[in-house]
Design a protein around this motif. Structure first.
Motif, PDB file in Angstrom:
ATOM      1  N   GLU A  19      59.584  11.755 -62.580  1.00  0.00           N
ATOM      2  CA  GLU A  19      58.682  12.186 -61.512  1.00  0.00           C
ATOM      3  C   GLU A  19      58.874  11.349 -60.252  1.00  0.00           C
ATOM      4  O   GLU A  19      58.832  11.868 -59.131  1.00  0.00           O
ATOM      5  N   ASP A  20      59.102  10.053 -60.435  1.00  0.00           N
ATOM      6  CA  ASP A  20      59.309   9.181 -59.280  1.00  0.00           C
ATOM      7  C   ASP A  20      60.558   9.572 -58.511  1.00  0.00           C
ATOM      8  O   ASP A  20      60.560   9.604 -57.272  1.00  0.00           O
ATOM      9  N   GLN A  21      61.624   9.864 -59.232  1.00  0.00           N
ATOM     10  CA  GLN A  21      62.863  10.259 -58.574  1.00  0.00           C
ATOM     11  C   GLN A  21      62.724  11.622 -57.900  1.00  0.00           C
ATOM     12  O   GLN A  21      63.172  11.822 -56.773  1.00  0.00           O
ATOM     13  N   PHE A  22      62.096  12.563 -58.598  1.00  0.00           N
ATOM     14  CA  PHE A  22      61.950  13.902 -58.049  1.00  0.00           C
ATOM     15  C   PHE A  22      61.087  13.889 -56.789  1.00  0.00           C
ATOM     16  O   PHE A  22      61.293  14.702 -55.877  1.00  0.00           O
ATOM     17  N   SER A  23      60.147  12.953 -56.725  1.00  0.00           N
ATOM     18  CA  SER A  23      59.291  12.859 -55.538  1.00  0.00           C
ATOM     19  C   SER A  23      60.097  12.525 -54.290  1.00  0.00           C
ATOM     20  O   SER A  23      59.684  12.844 -53.164  1.00  0.00           O
ATOM     21  N   LYS A  24      61.268  11.904 -54.477  1.00  0.00           N
ATOM     22  CA  LYS A  24      62.134  11.611 -53.328  1.00  0.00           C
ATOM     23  C   LYS A  24      62.699  12.887 -52.736  1.00  0.00           C
ATOM     24  O   LYS A  24      62.927  12.972 -51.520  1.00  0.00           O
ATOM     25  N   LEU A  25      62.926  13.879 -53.595  1.00  0.00           N
ATOM     26  CA  LEU A  25      63.385  15.185 -53.094  1.00  0.00           C
ATOM     27  C   LEU A  25      62.252  15.933 -52.397  1.00  0.00           C
ATOM     28  O   LEU A  25      62.452  16.552 -51.347  1.00  0.00           O
ATOM     29  N   THR A  26      61.073  15.895 -52.994  1.00  0.00           N
ATOM     30  CA  THR A  26      59.952  16.620 -52.390  1.00  0.00           C
ATOM     31  C   THR A  26      59.572  16.015 -51.045  1.00  0.00           C
ATOM     32  O   THR A  26      59.054  16.717 -50.169  1.00  0.00           O
ATOM     33  N   LYS A  27      59.841  14.739 -50.853  1.00  0.00           N
ATOM     34  CA  LYS A  27      59.568  14.104 -49.557  1.00  0.00           C
ATOM     35  C   LYS A  27      60.312  14.823 -48.444  1.00  0.00           C
ATOM     36  O   LYS A  27      59.784  15.017 -47.340  1.00  0.00           O
ATOM     37  N   TRP A  28      61.547  15.230 -48.714  1.00  0.00           N
ATOM     38  CA  TRP A  28      62.385  15.848 -47.690  1.00  0.00           C
ATOM     39  C   TRP A  28      62.315  17.367 -47.710  1.00  0.00           C
ATOM     40  O   TRP A  28      62.481  18.008 -46.673  1.00  0.00           O
ATOM     41  N   HIS A  29      62.102  17.965 -48.894  1.00  0.00           N
ATOM     42  CA  HIS A  29      62.225  19.411 -49.033  1.00  0.00           C
ATOM     43  C   HIS A  29      60.935  20.122 -49.432  1.00  0.00           C
ATOM     44  O   HIS A  29      60.898  21.357 -49.464  1.00  0.00           O
ATOM     45  N   GLY A  30      59.888  19.384 -49.745  1.00  0.00           N
ATOM     46  CA  GLY A  30      58.619  19.999 -50.114  1.00  0.00           C
ATOM     47  C   GLY A  30      58.765  20.957 -51.273  1.00  0.00           C
ATOM     48  O   GLY A  30      59.387  20.641 -52.287  1.00  0.00           O
ATOM     49  N   GLU A  31      58.205  22.145 -51.122  1.00  0.00           N
ATOM     50  CA  GLU A  31      58.233  23.137 -52.192  1.00  0.00           C
ATOM     51  C   GLU A  31      59.640  23.663 -52.476  1.00  0.00           C
ATOM     52  O   GLU A  31      59.860  24.363 -53.470  1.00  0.00           O
ATOM     53  N   ARG A  32      60.578  23.314 -51.632  1.00  0.00           N
ATOM     54  CA  ARG A  32      61.962  23.761 -51.819  1.00  0.00           C
ATOM     55  C   ARG A  32      62.729  22.871 -52.786  1.00  0.00           C
ATOM     56  O   ARG A  32      63.859  23.176 -53.157  1.00  0.00           O
ATOM     57  N   ALA A  33      62.151  21.741 -53.189  1.00  0.00           N
ATOM     58  CA  ALA A  33      62.894  20.709 -53.908  1.00  0.00           C
ATOM     59  C   ALA A  33      63.542  21.210 -55.199  1.00  0.00           C
ATOM     60  O   ALA A  33      64.706  20.887 -55.481  1.00  0.00           O
ATOM     61  N   SER A  34      62.824  21.989 -55.996  1.00  0.00           N
ATOM     62  CA  SER A  34      63.397  22.483 -57.262  1.00  0.00           C
ATOM     63  C   SER A  34      64.586  23.387 -56.998  1.00  0.00           C
ATOM     64  O   SER A  34      65.616  23.316 -57.693  1.00  0.00           O
ATOM     65  N   TRP A  35      64.466  24.241 -55.982  1.00  0.00           N
ATOM     66  CA  TRP A  35      65.587  25.136 -55.646  1.00  0.00           C
ATOM     67  C   TRP A  35      66.779  24.316 -55.162  1.00  0.00           C
ATOM     68  O   TRP A  35      67.928  24.586 -55.539  1.00  0.00           O
ATOM     69  N   VAL A  36      66.533  23.322 -54.330  1.00  0.00           N
ATOM     70  CA  VAL A  36      67.608  22.486 -53.786  1.00  0.00           C
ATOM     71  C   VAL A  36      68.375  21.800 -54.918  1.00  0.00           C
ATOM     72  O   VAL A  36      69.614  21.813 -54.938  1.00  0.00           O
ATOM     73  N   LEU A  37      67.654  21.227 -55.864  1.00  0.00           N
ATOM     74  CA  LEU A  37      68.307  20.532 -56.975  1.00  0.00           C
ATOM     75  C   LEU A  37      69.128  21.501 -57.816  1.00  0.00           C
ATOM     76  O   LEU A  37      70.277  21.214 -58.178  1.00  0.00           O
ATOM     77  N   ALA A  38      68.563  22.668 -58.106  1.00  0.00           N
ATOM     78  CA  ALA A  38      69.284  23.663 -58.909  1.00  0.00           C
ATOM     79  C   ALA A  38      70.488  24.220 -58.163  1.00  0.00           C
ATOM     80  O   ALA A  38      71.542  24.474 -58.765  1.00  0.00           O
TER      81      ALA A  38
END
Length: 263
Positions: free
Chosen positions: A156-175
């Motif tokens: 969760e801590d690592q994933f929060s770094k993605l949400t910081k930049w991409h918000g709700e897009r973070a899961s799509w960006v990673l996939a």
């Protein structure tokens, strides 16, 4: 030298992309367009665009690819042809909206591949290409690095770094990054079909300790392009030279543009 920035949104097929332009005092010459990496965005370039505008006395432009950062959310899975798609559809739409007739492309990681494909299809409109940590084919080191990063983002801590930049897009960006690159059907991908069509000068920058690819990548790029090409290996340096060795990158880019007469 003072640098001012301006934000805007540009209409492209499927939505809007967020664009930021940095303009330096007494800026002149062909502008530089930045193409971000697989998890990147305009904001993640941090101080580099302003420093680049200052060092080169040129306008610098960066944008969030569709689905990233502040650009329109995407829901359908990314496809294997996403690199060609960026070069053939979205970048040309942005260039047209900004009224650019000539430009320099600077691409980090997969953005470097996009820059080379774009140069191959845009002809003389692309005055030069700078790749940084660009993949030229699918290497086991690349896949191993992606697997490690994918596992790390389960935290969760690592994933929060993605949400910081991409918000709700973070899961799509990673996939969009991990699922495409790790798919067996993508193993045969390479830049080879395009490299011989690149006529503009190319500077290929790469870190000697890049966790996502060996120095075979810049070697393949510089040996394959049709135009003048130079490879520079930065040491010690990992996958993000513009952050790890910003001063060296700025100096190399400025020298490259001057030596190749990019006005």
């Amino acid at each position: 030298m003072a640098v001012e920035s301006k934000d805007l949104f540009v209409e492209v097929p499927g939505g809007q992309v967020f664009v930021r332009q940095w303009t330096a005092d007494r800026s002149s010459g062909v502008p530089i367009i930045l193409l971000h990496d697989s998890l990147g965005s305009v904001e993640q370039w941090r101080s580099f665009p302003e420093a680049l505008a200052t060092a080169t006395s040129r306008n610098v432009i960066a944008y969030d690819r569709l689905g990233f950062g502040r650009s329109t959310l995407r829901t359908s899975p990314a496809e294997a042809g996403f690199i060609d798609e960026e070069a053939q559809i979205y970048l040309p739409a942005i260039v047209a909206a900004l009224g650019l007739s000539h430009y320099v492309l600077f691409g980090h990681s997969v953005g470097g591949g996009m820059a080379l494909v774009a140069a191959a299809i845009s002809g003389s409109h692309c005055a030069a290409v700078i790749t940084e940590s660009a993949q030229a084919f699918v290497e086991e080191r690349t896949l191993s690095g992606i697997r490690d990063a994918k596992n790390a983002f389960e935290s969760e801590d690592q994933f929060s770094k993605l949400t910081k930049w991409h918000g709700e897009r973070a899961s799509w960006v990673l996939a969009a990054w991990s699922e495409v690159w790790l798919a067996p059907a993508f193993r045969g991908w390479s830049l080879d079909p395009y490299l011989g069509k690149v006529r503009s000068p190319v500077l290929a920058l790469h870190g000697d300790s890049d966790e996502f690819g060996s120095c075979e990548f810049p070697r393949r790029i510089t040996q394959g392009v049709h135009g003048l090409a130079r490879m520079e290996i930065l040491s010690p340096c990992g996958h993000v030279p513009h952050r790890e060795r910003e001063g060296d990158v700025l100096g190399l880019v400025q020298r490259f543009l001057v030596e190749n007469g990019i006005a």
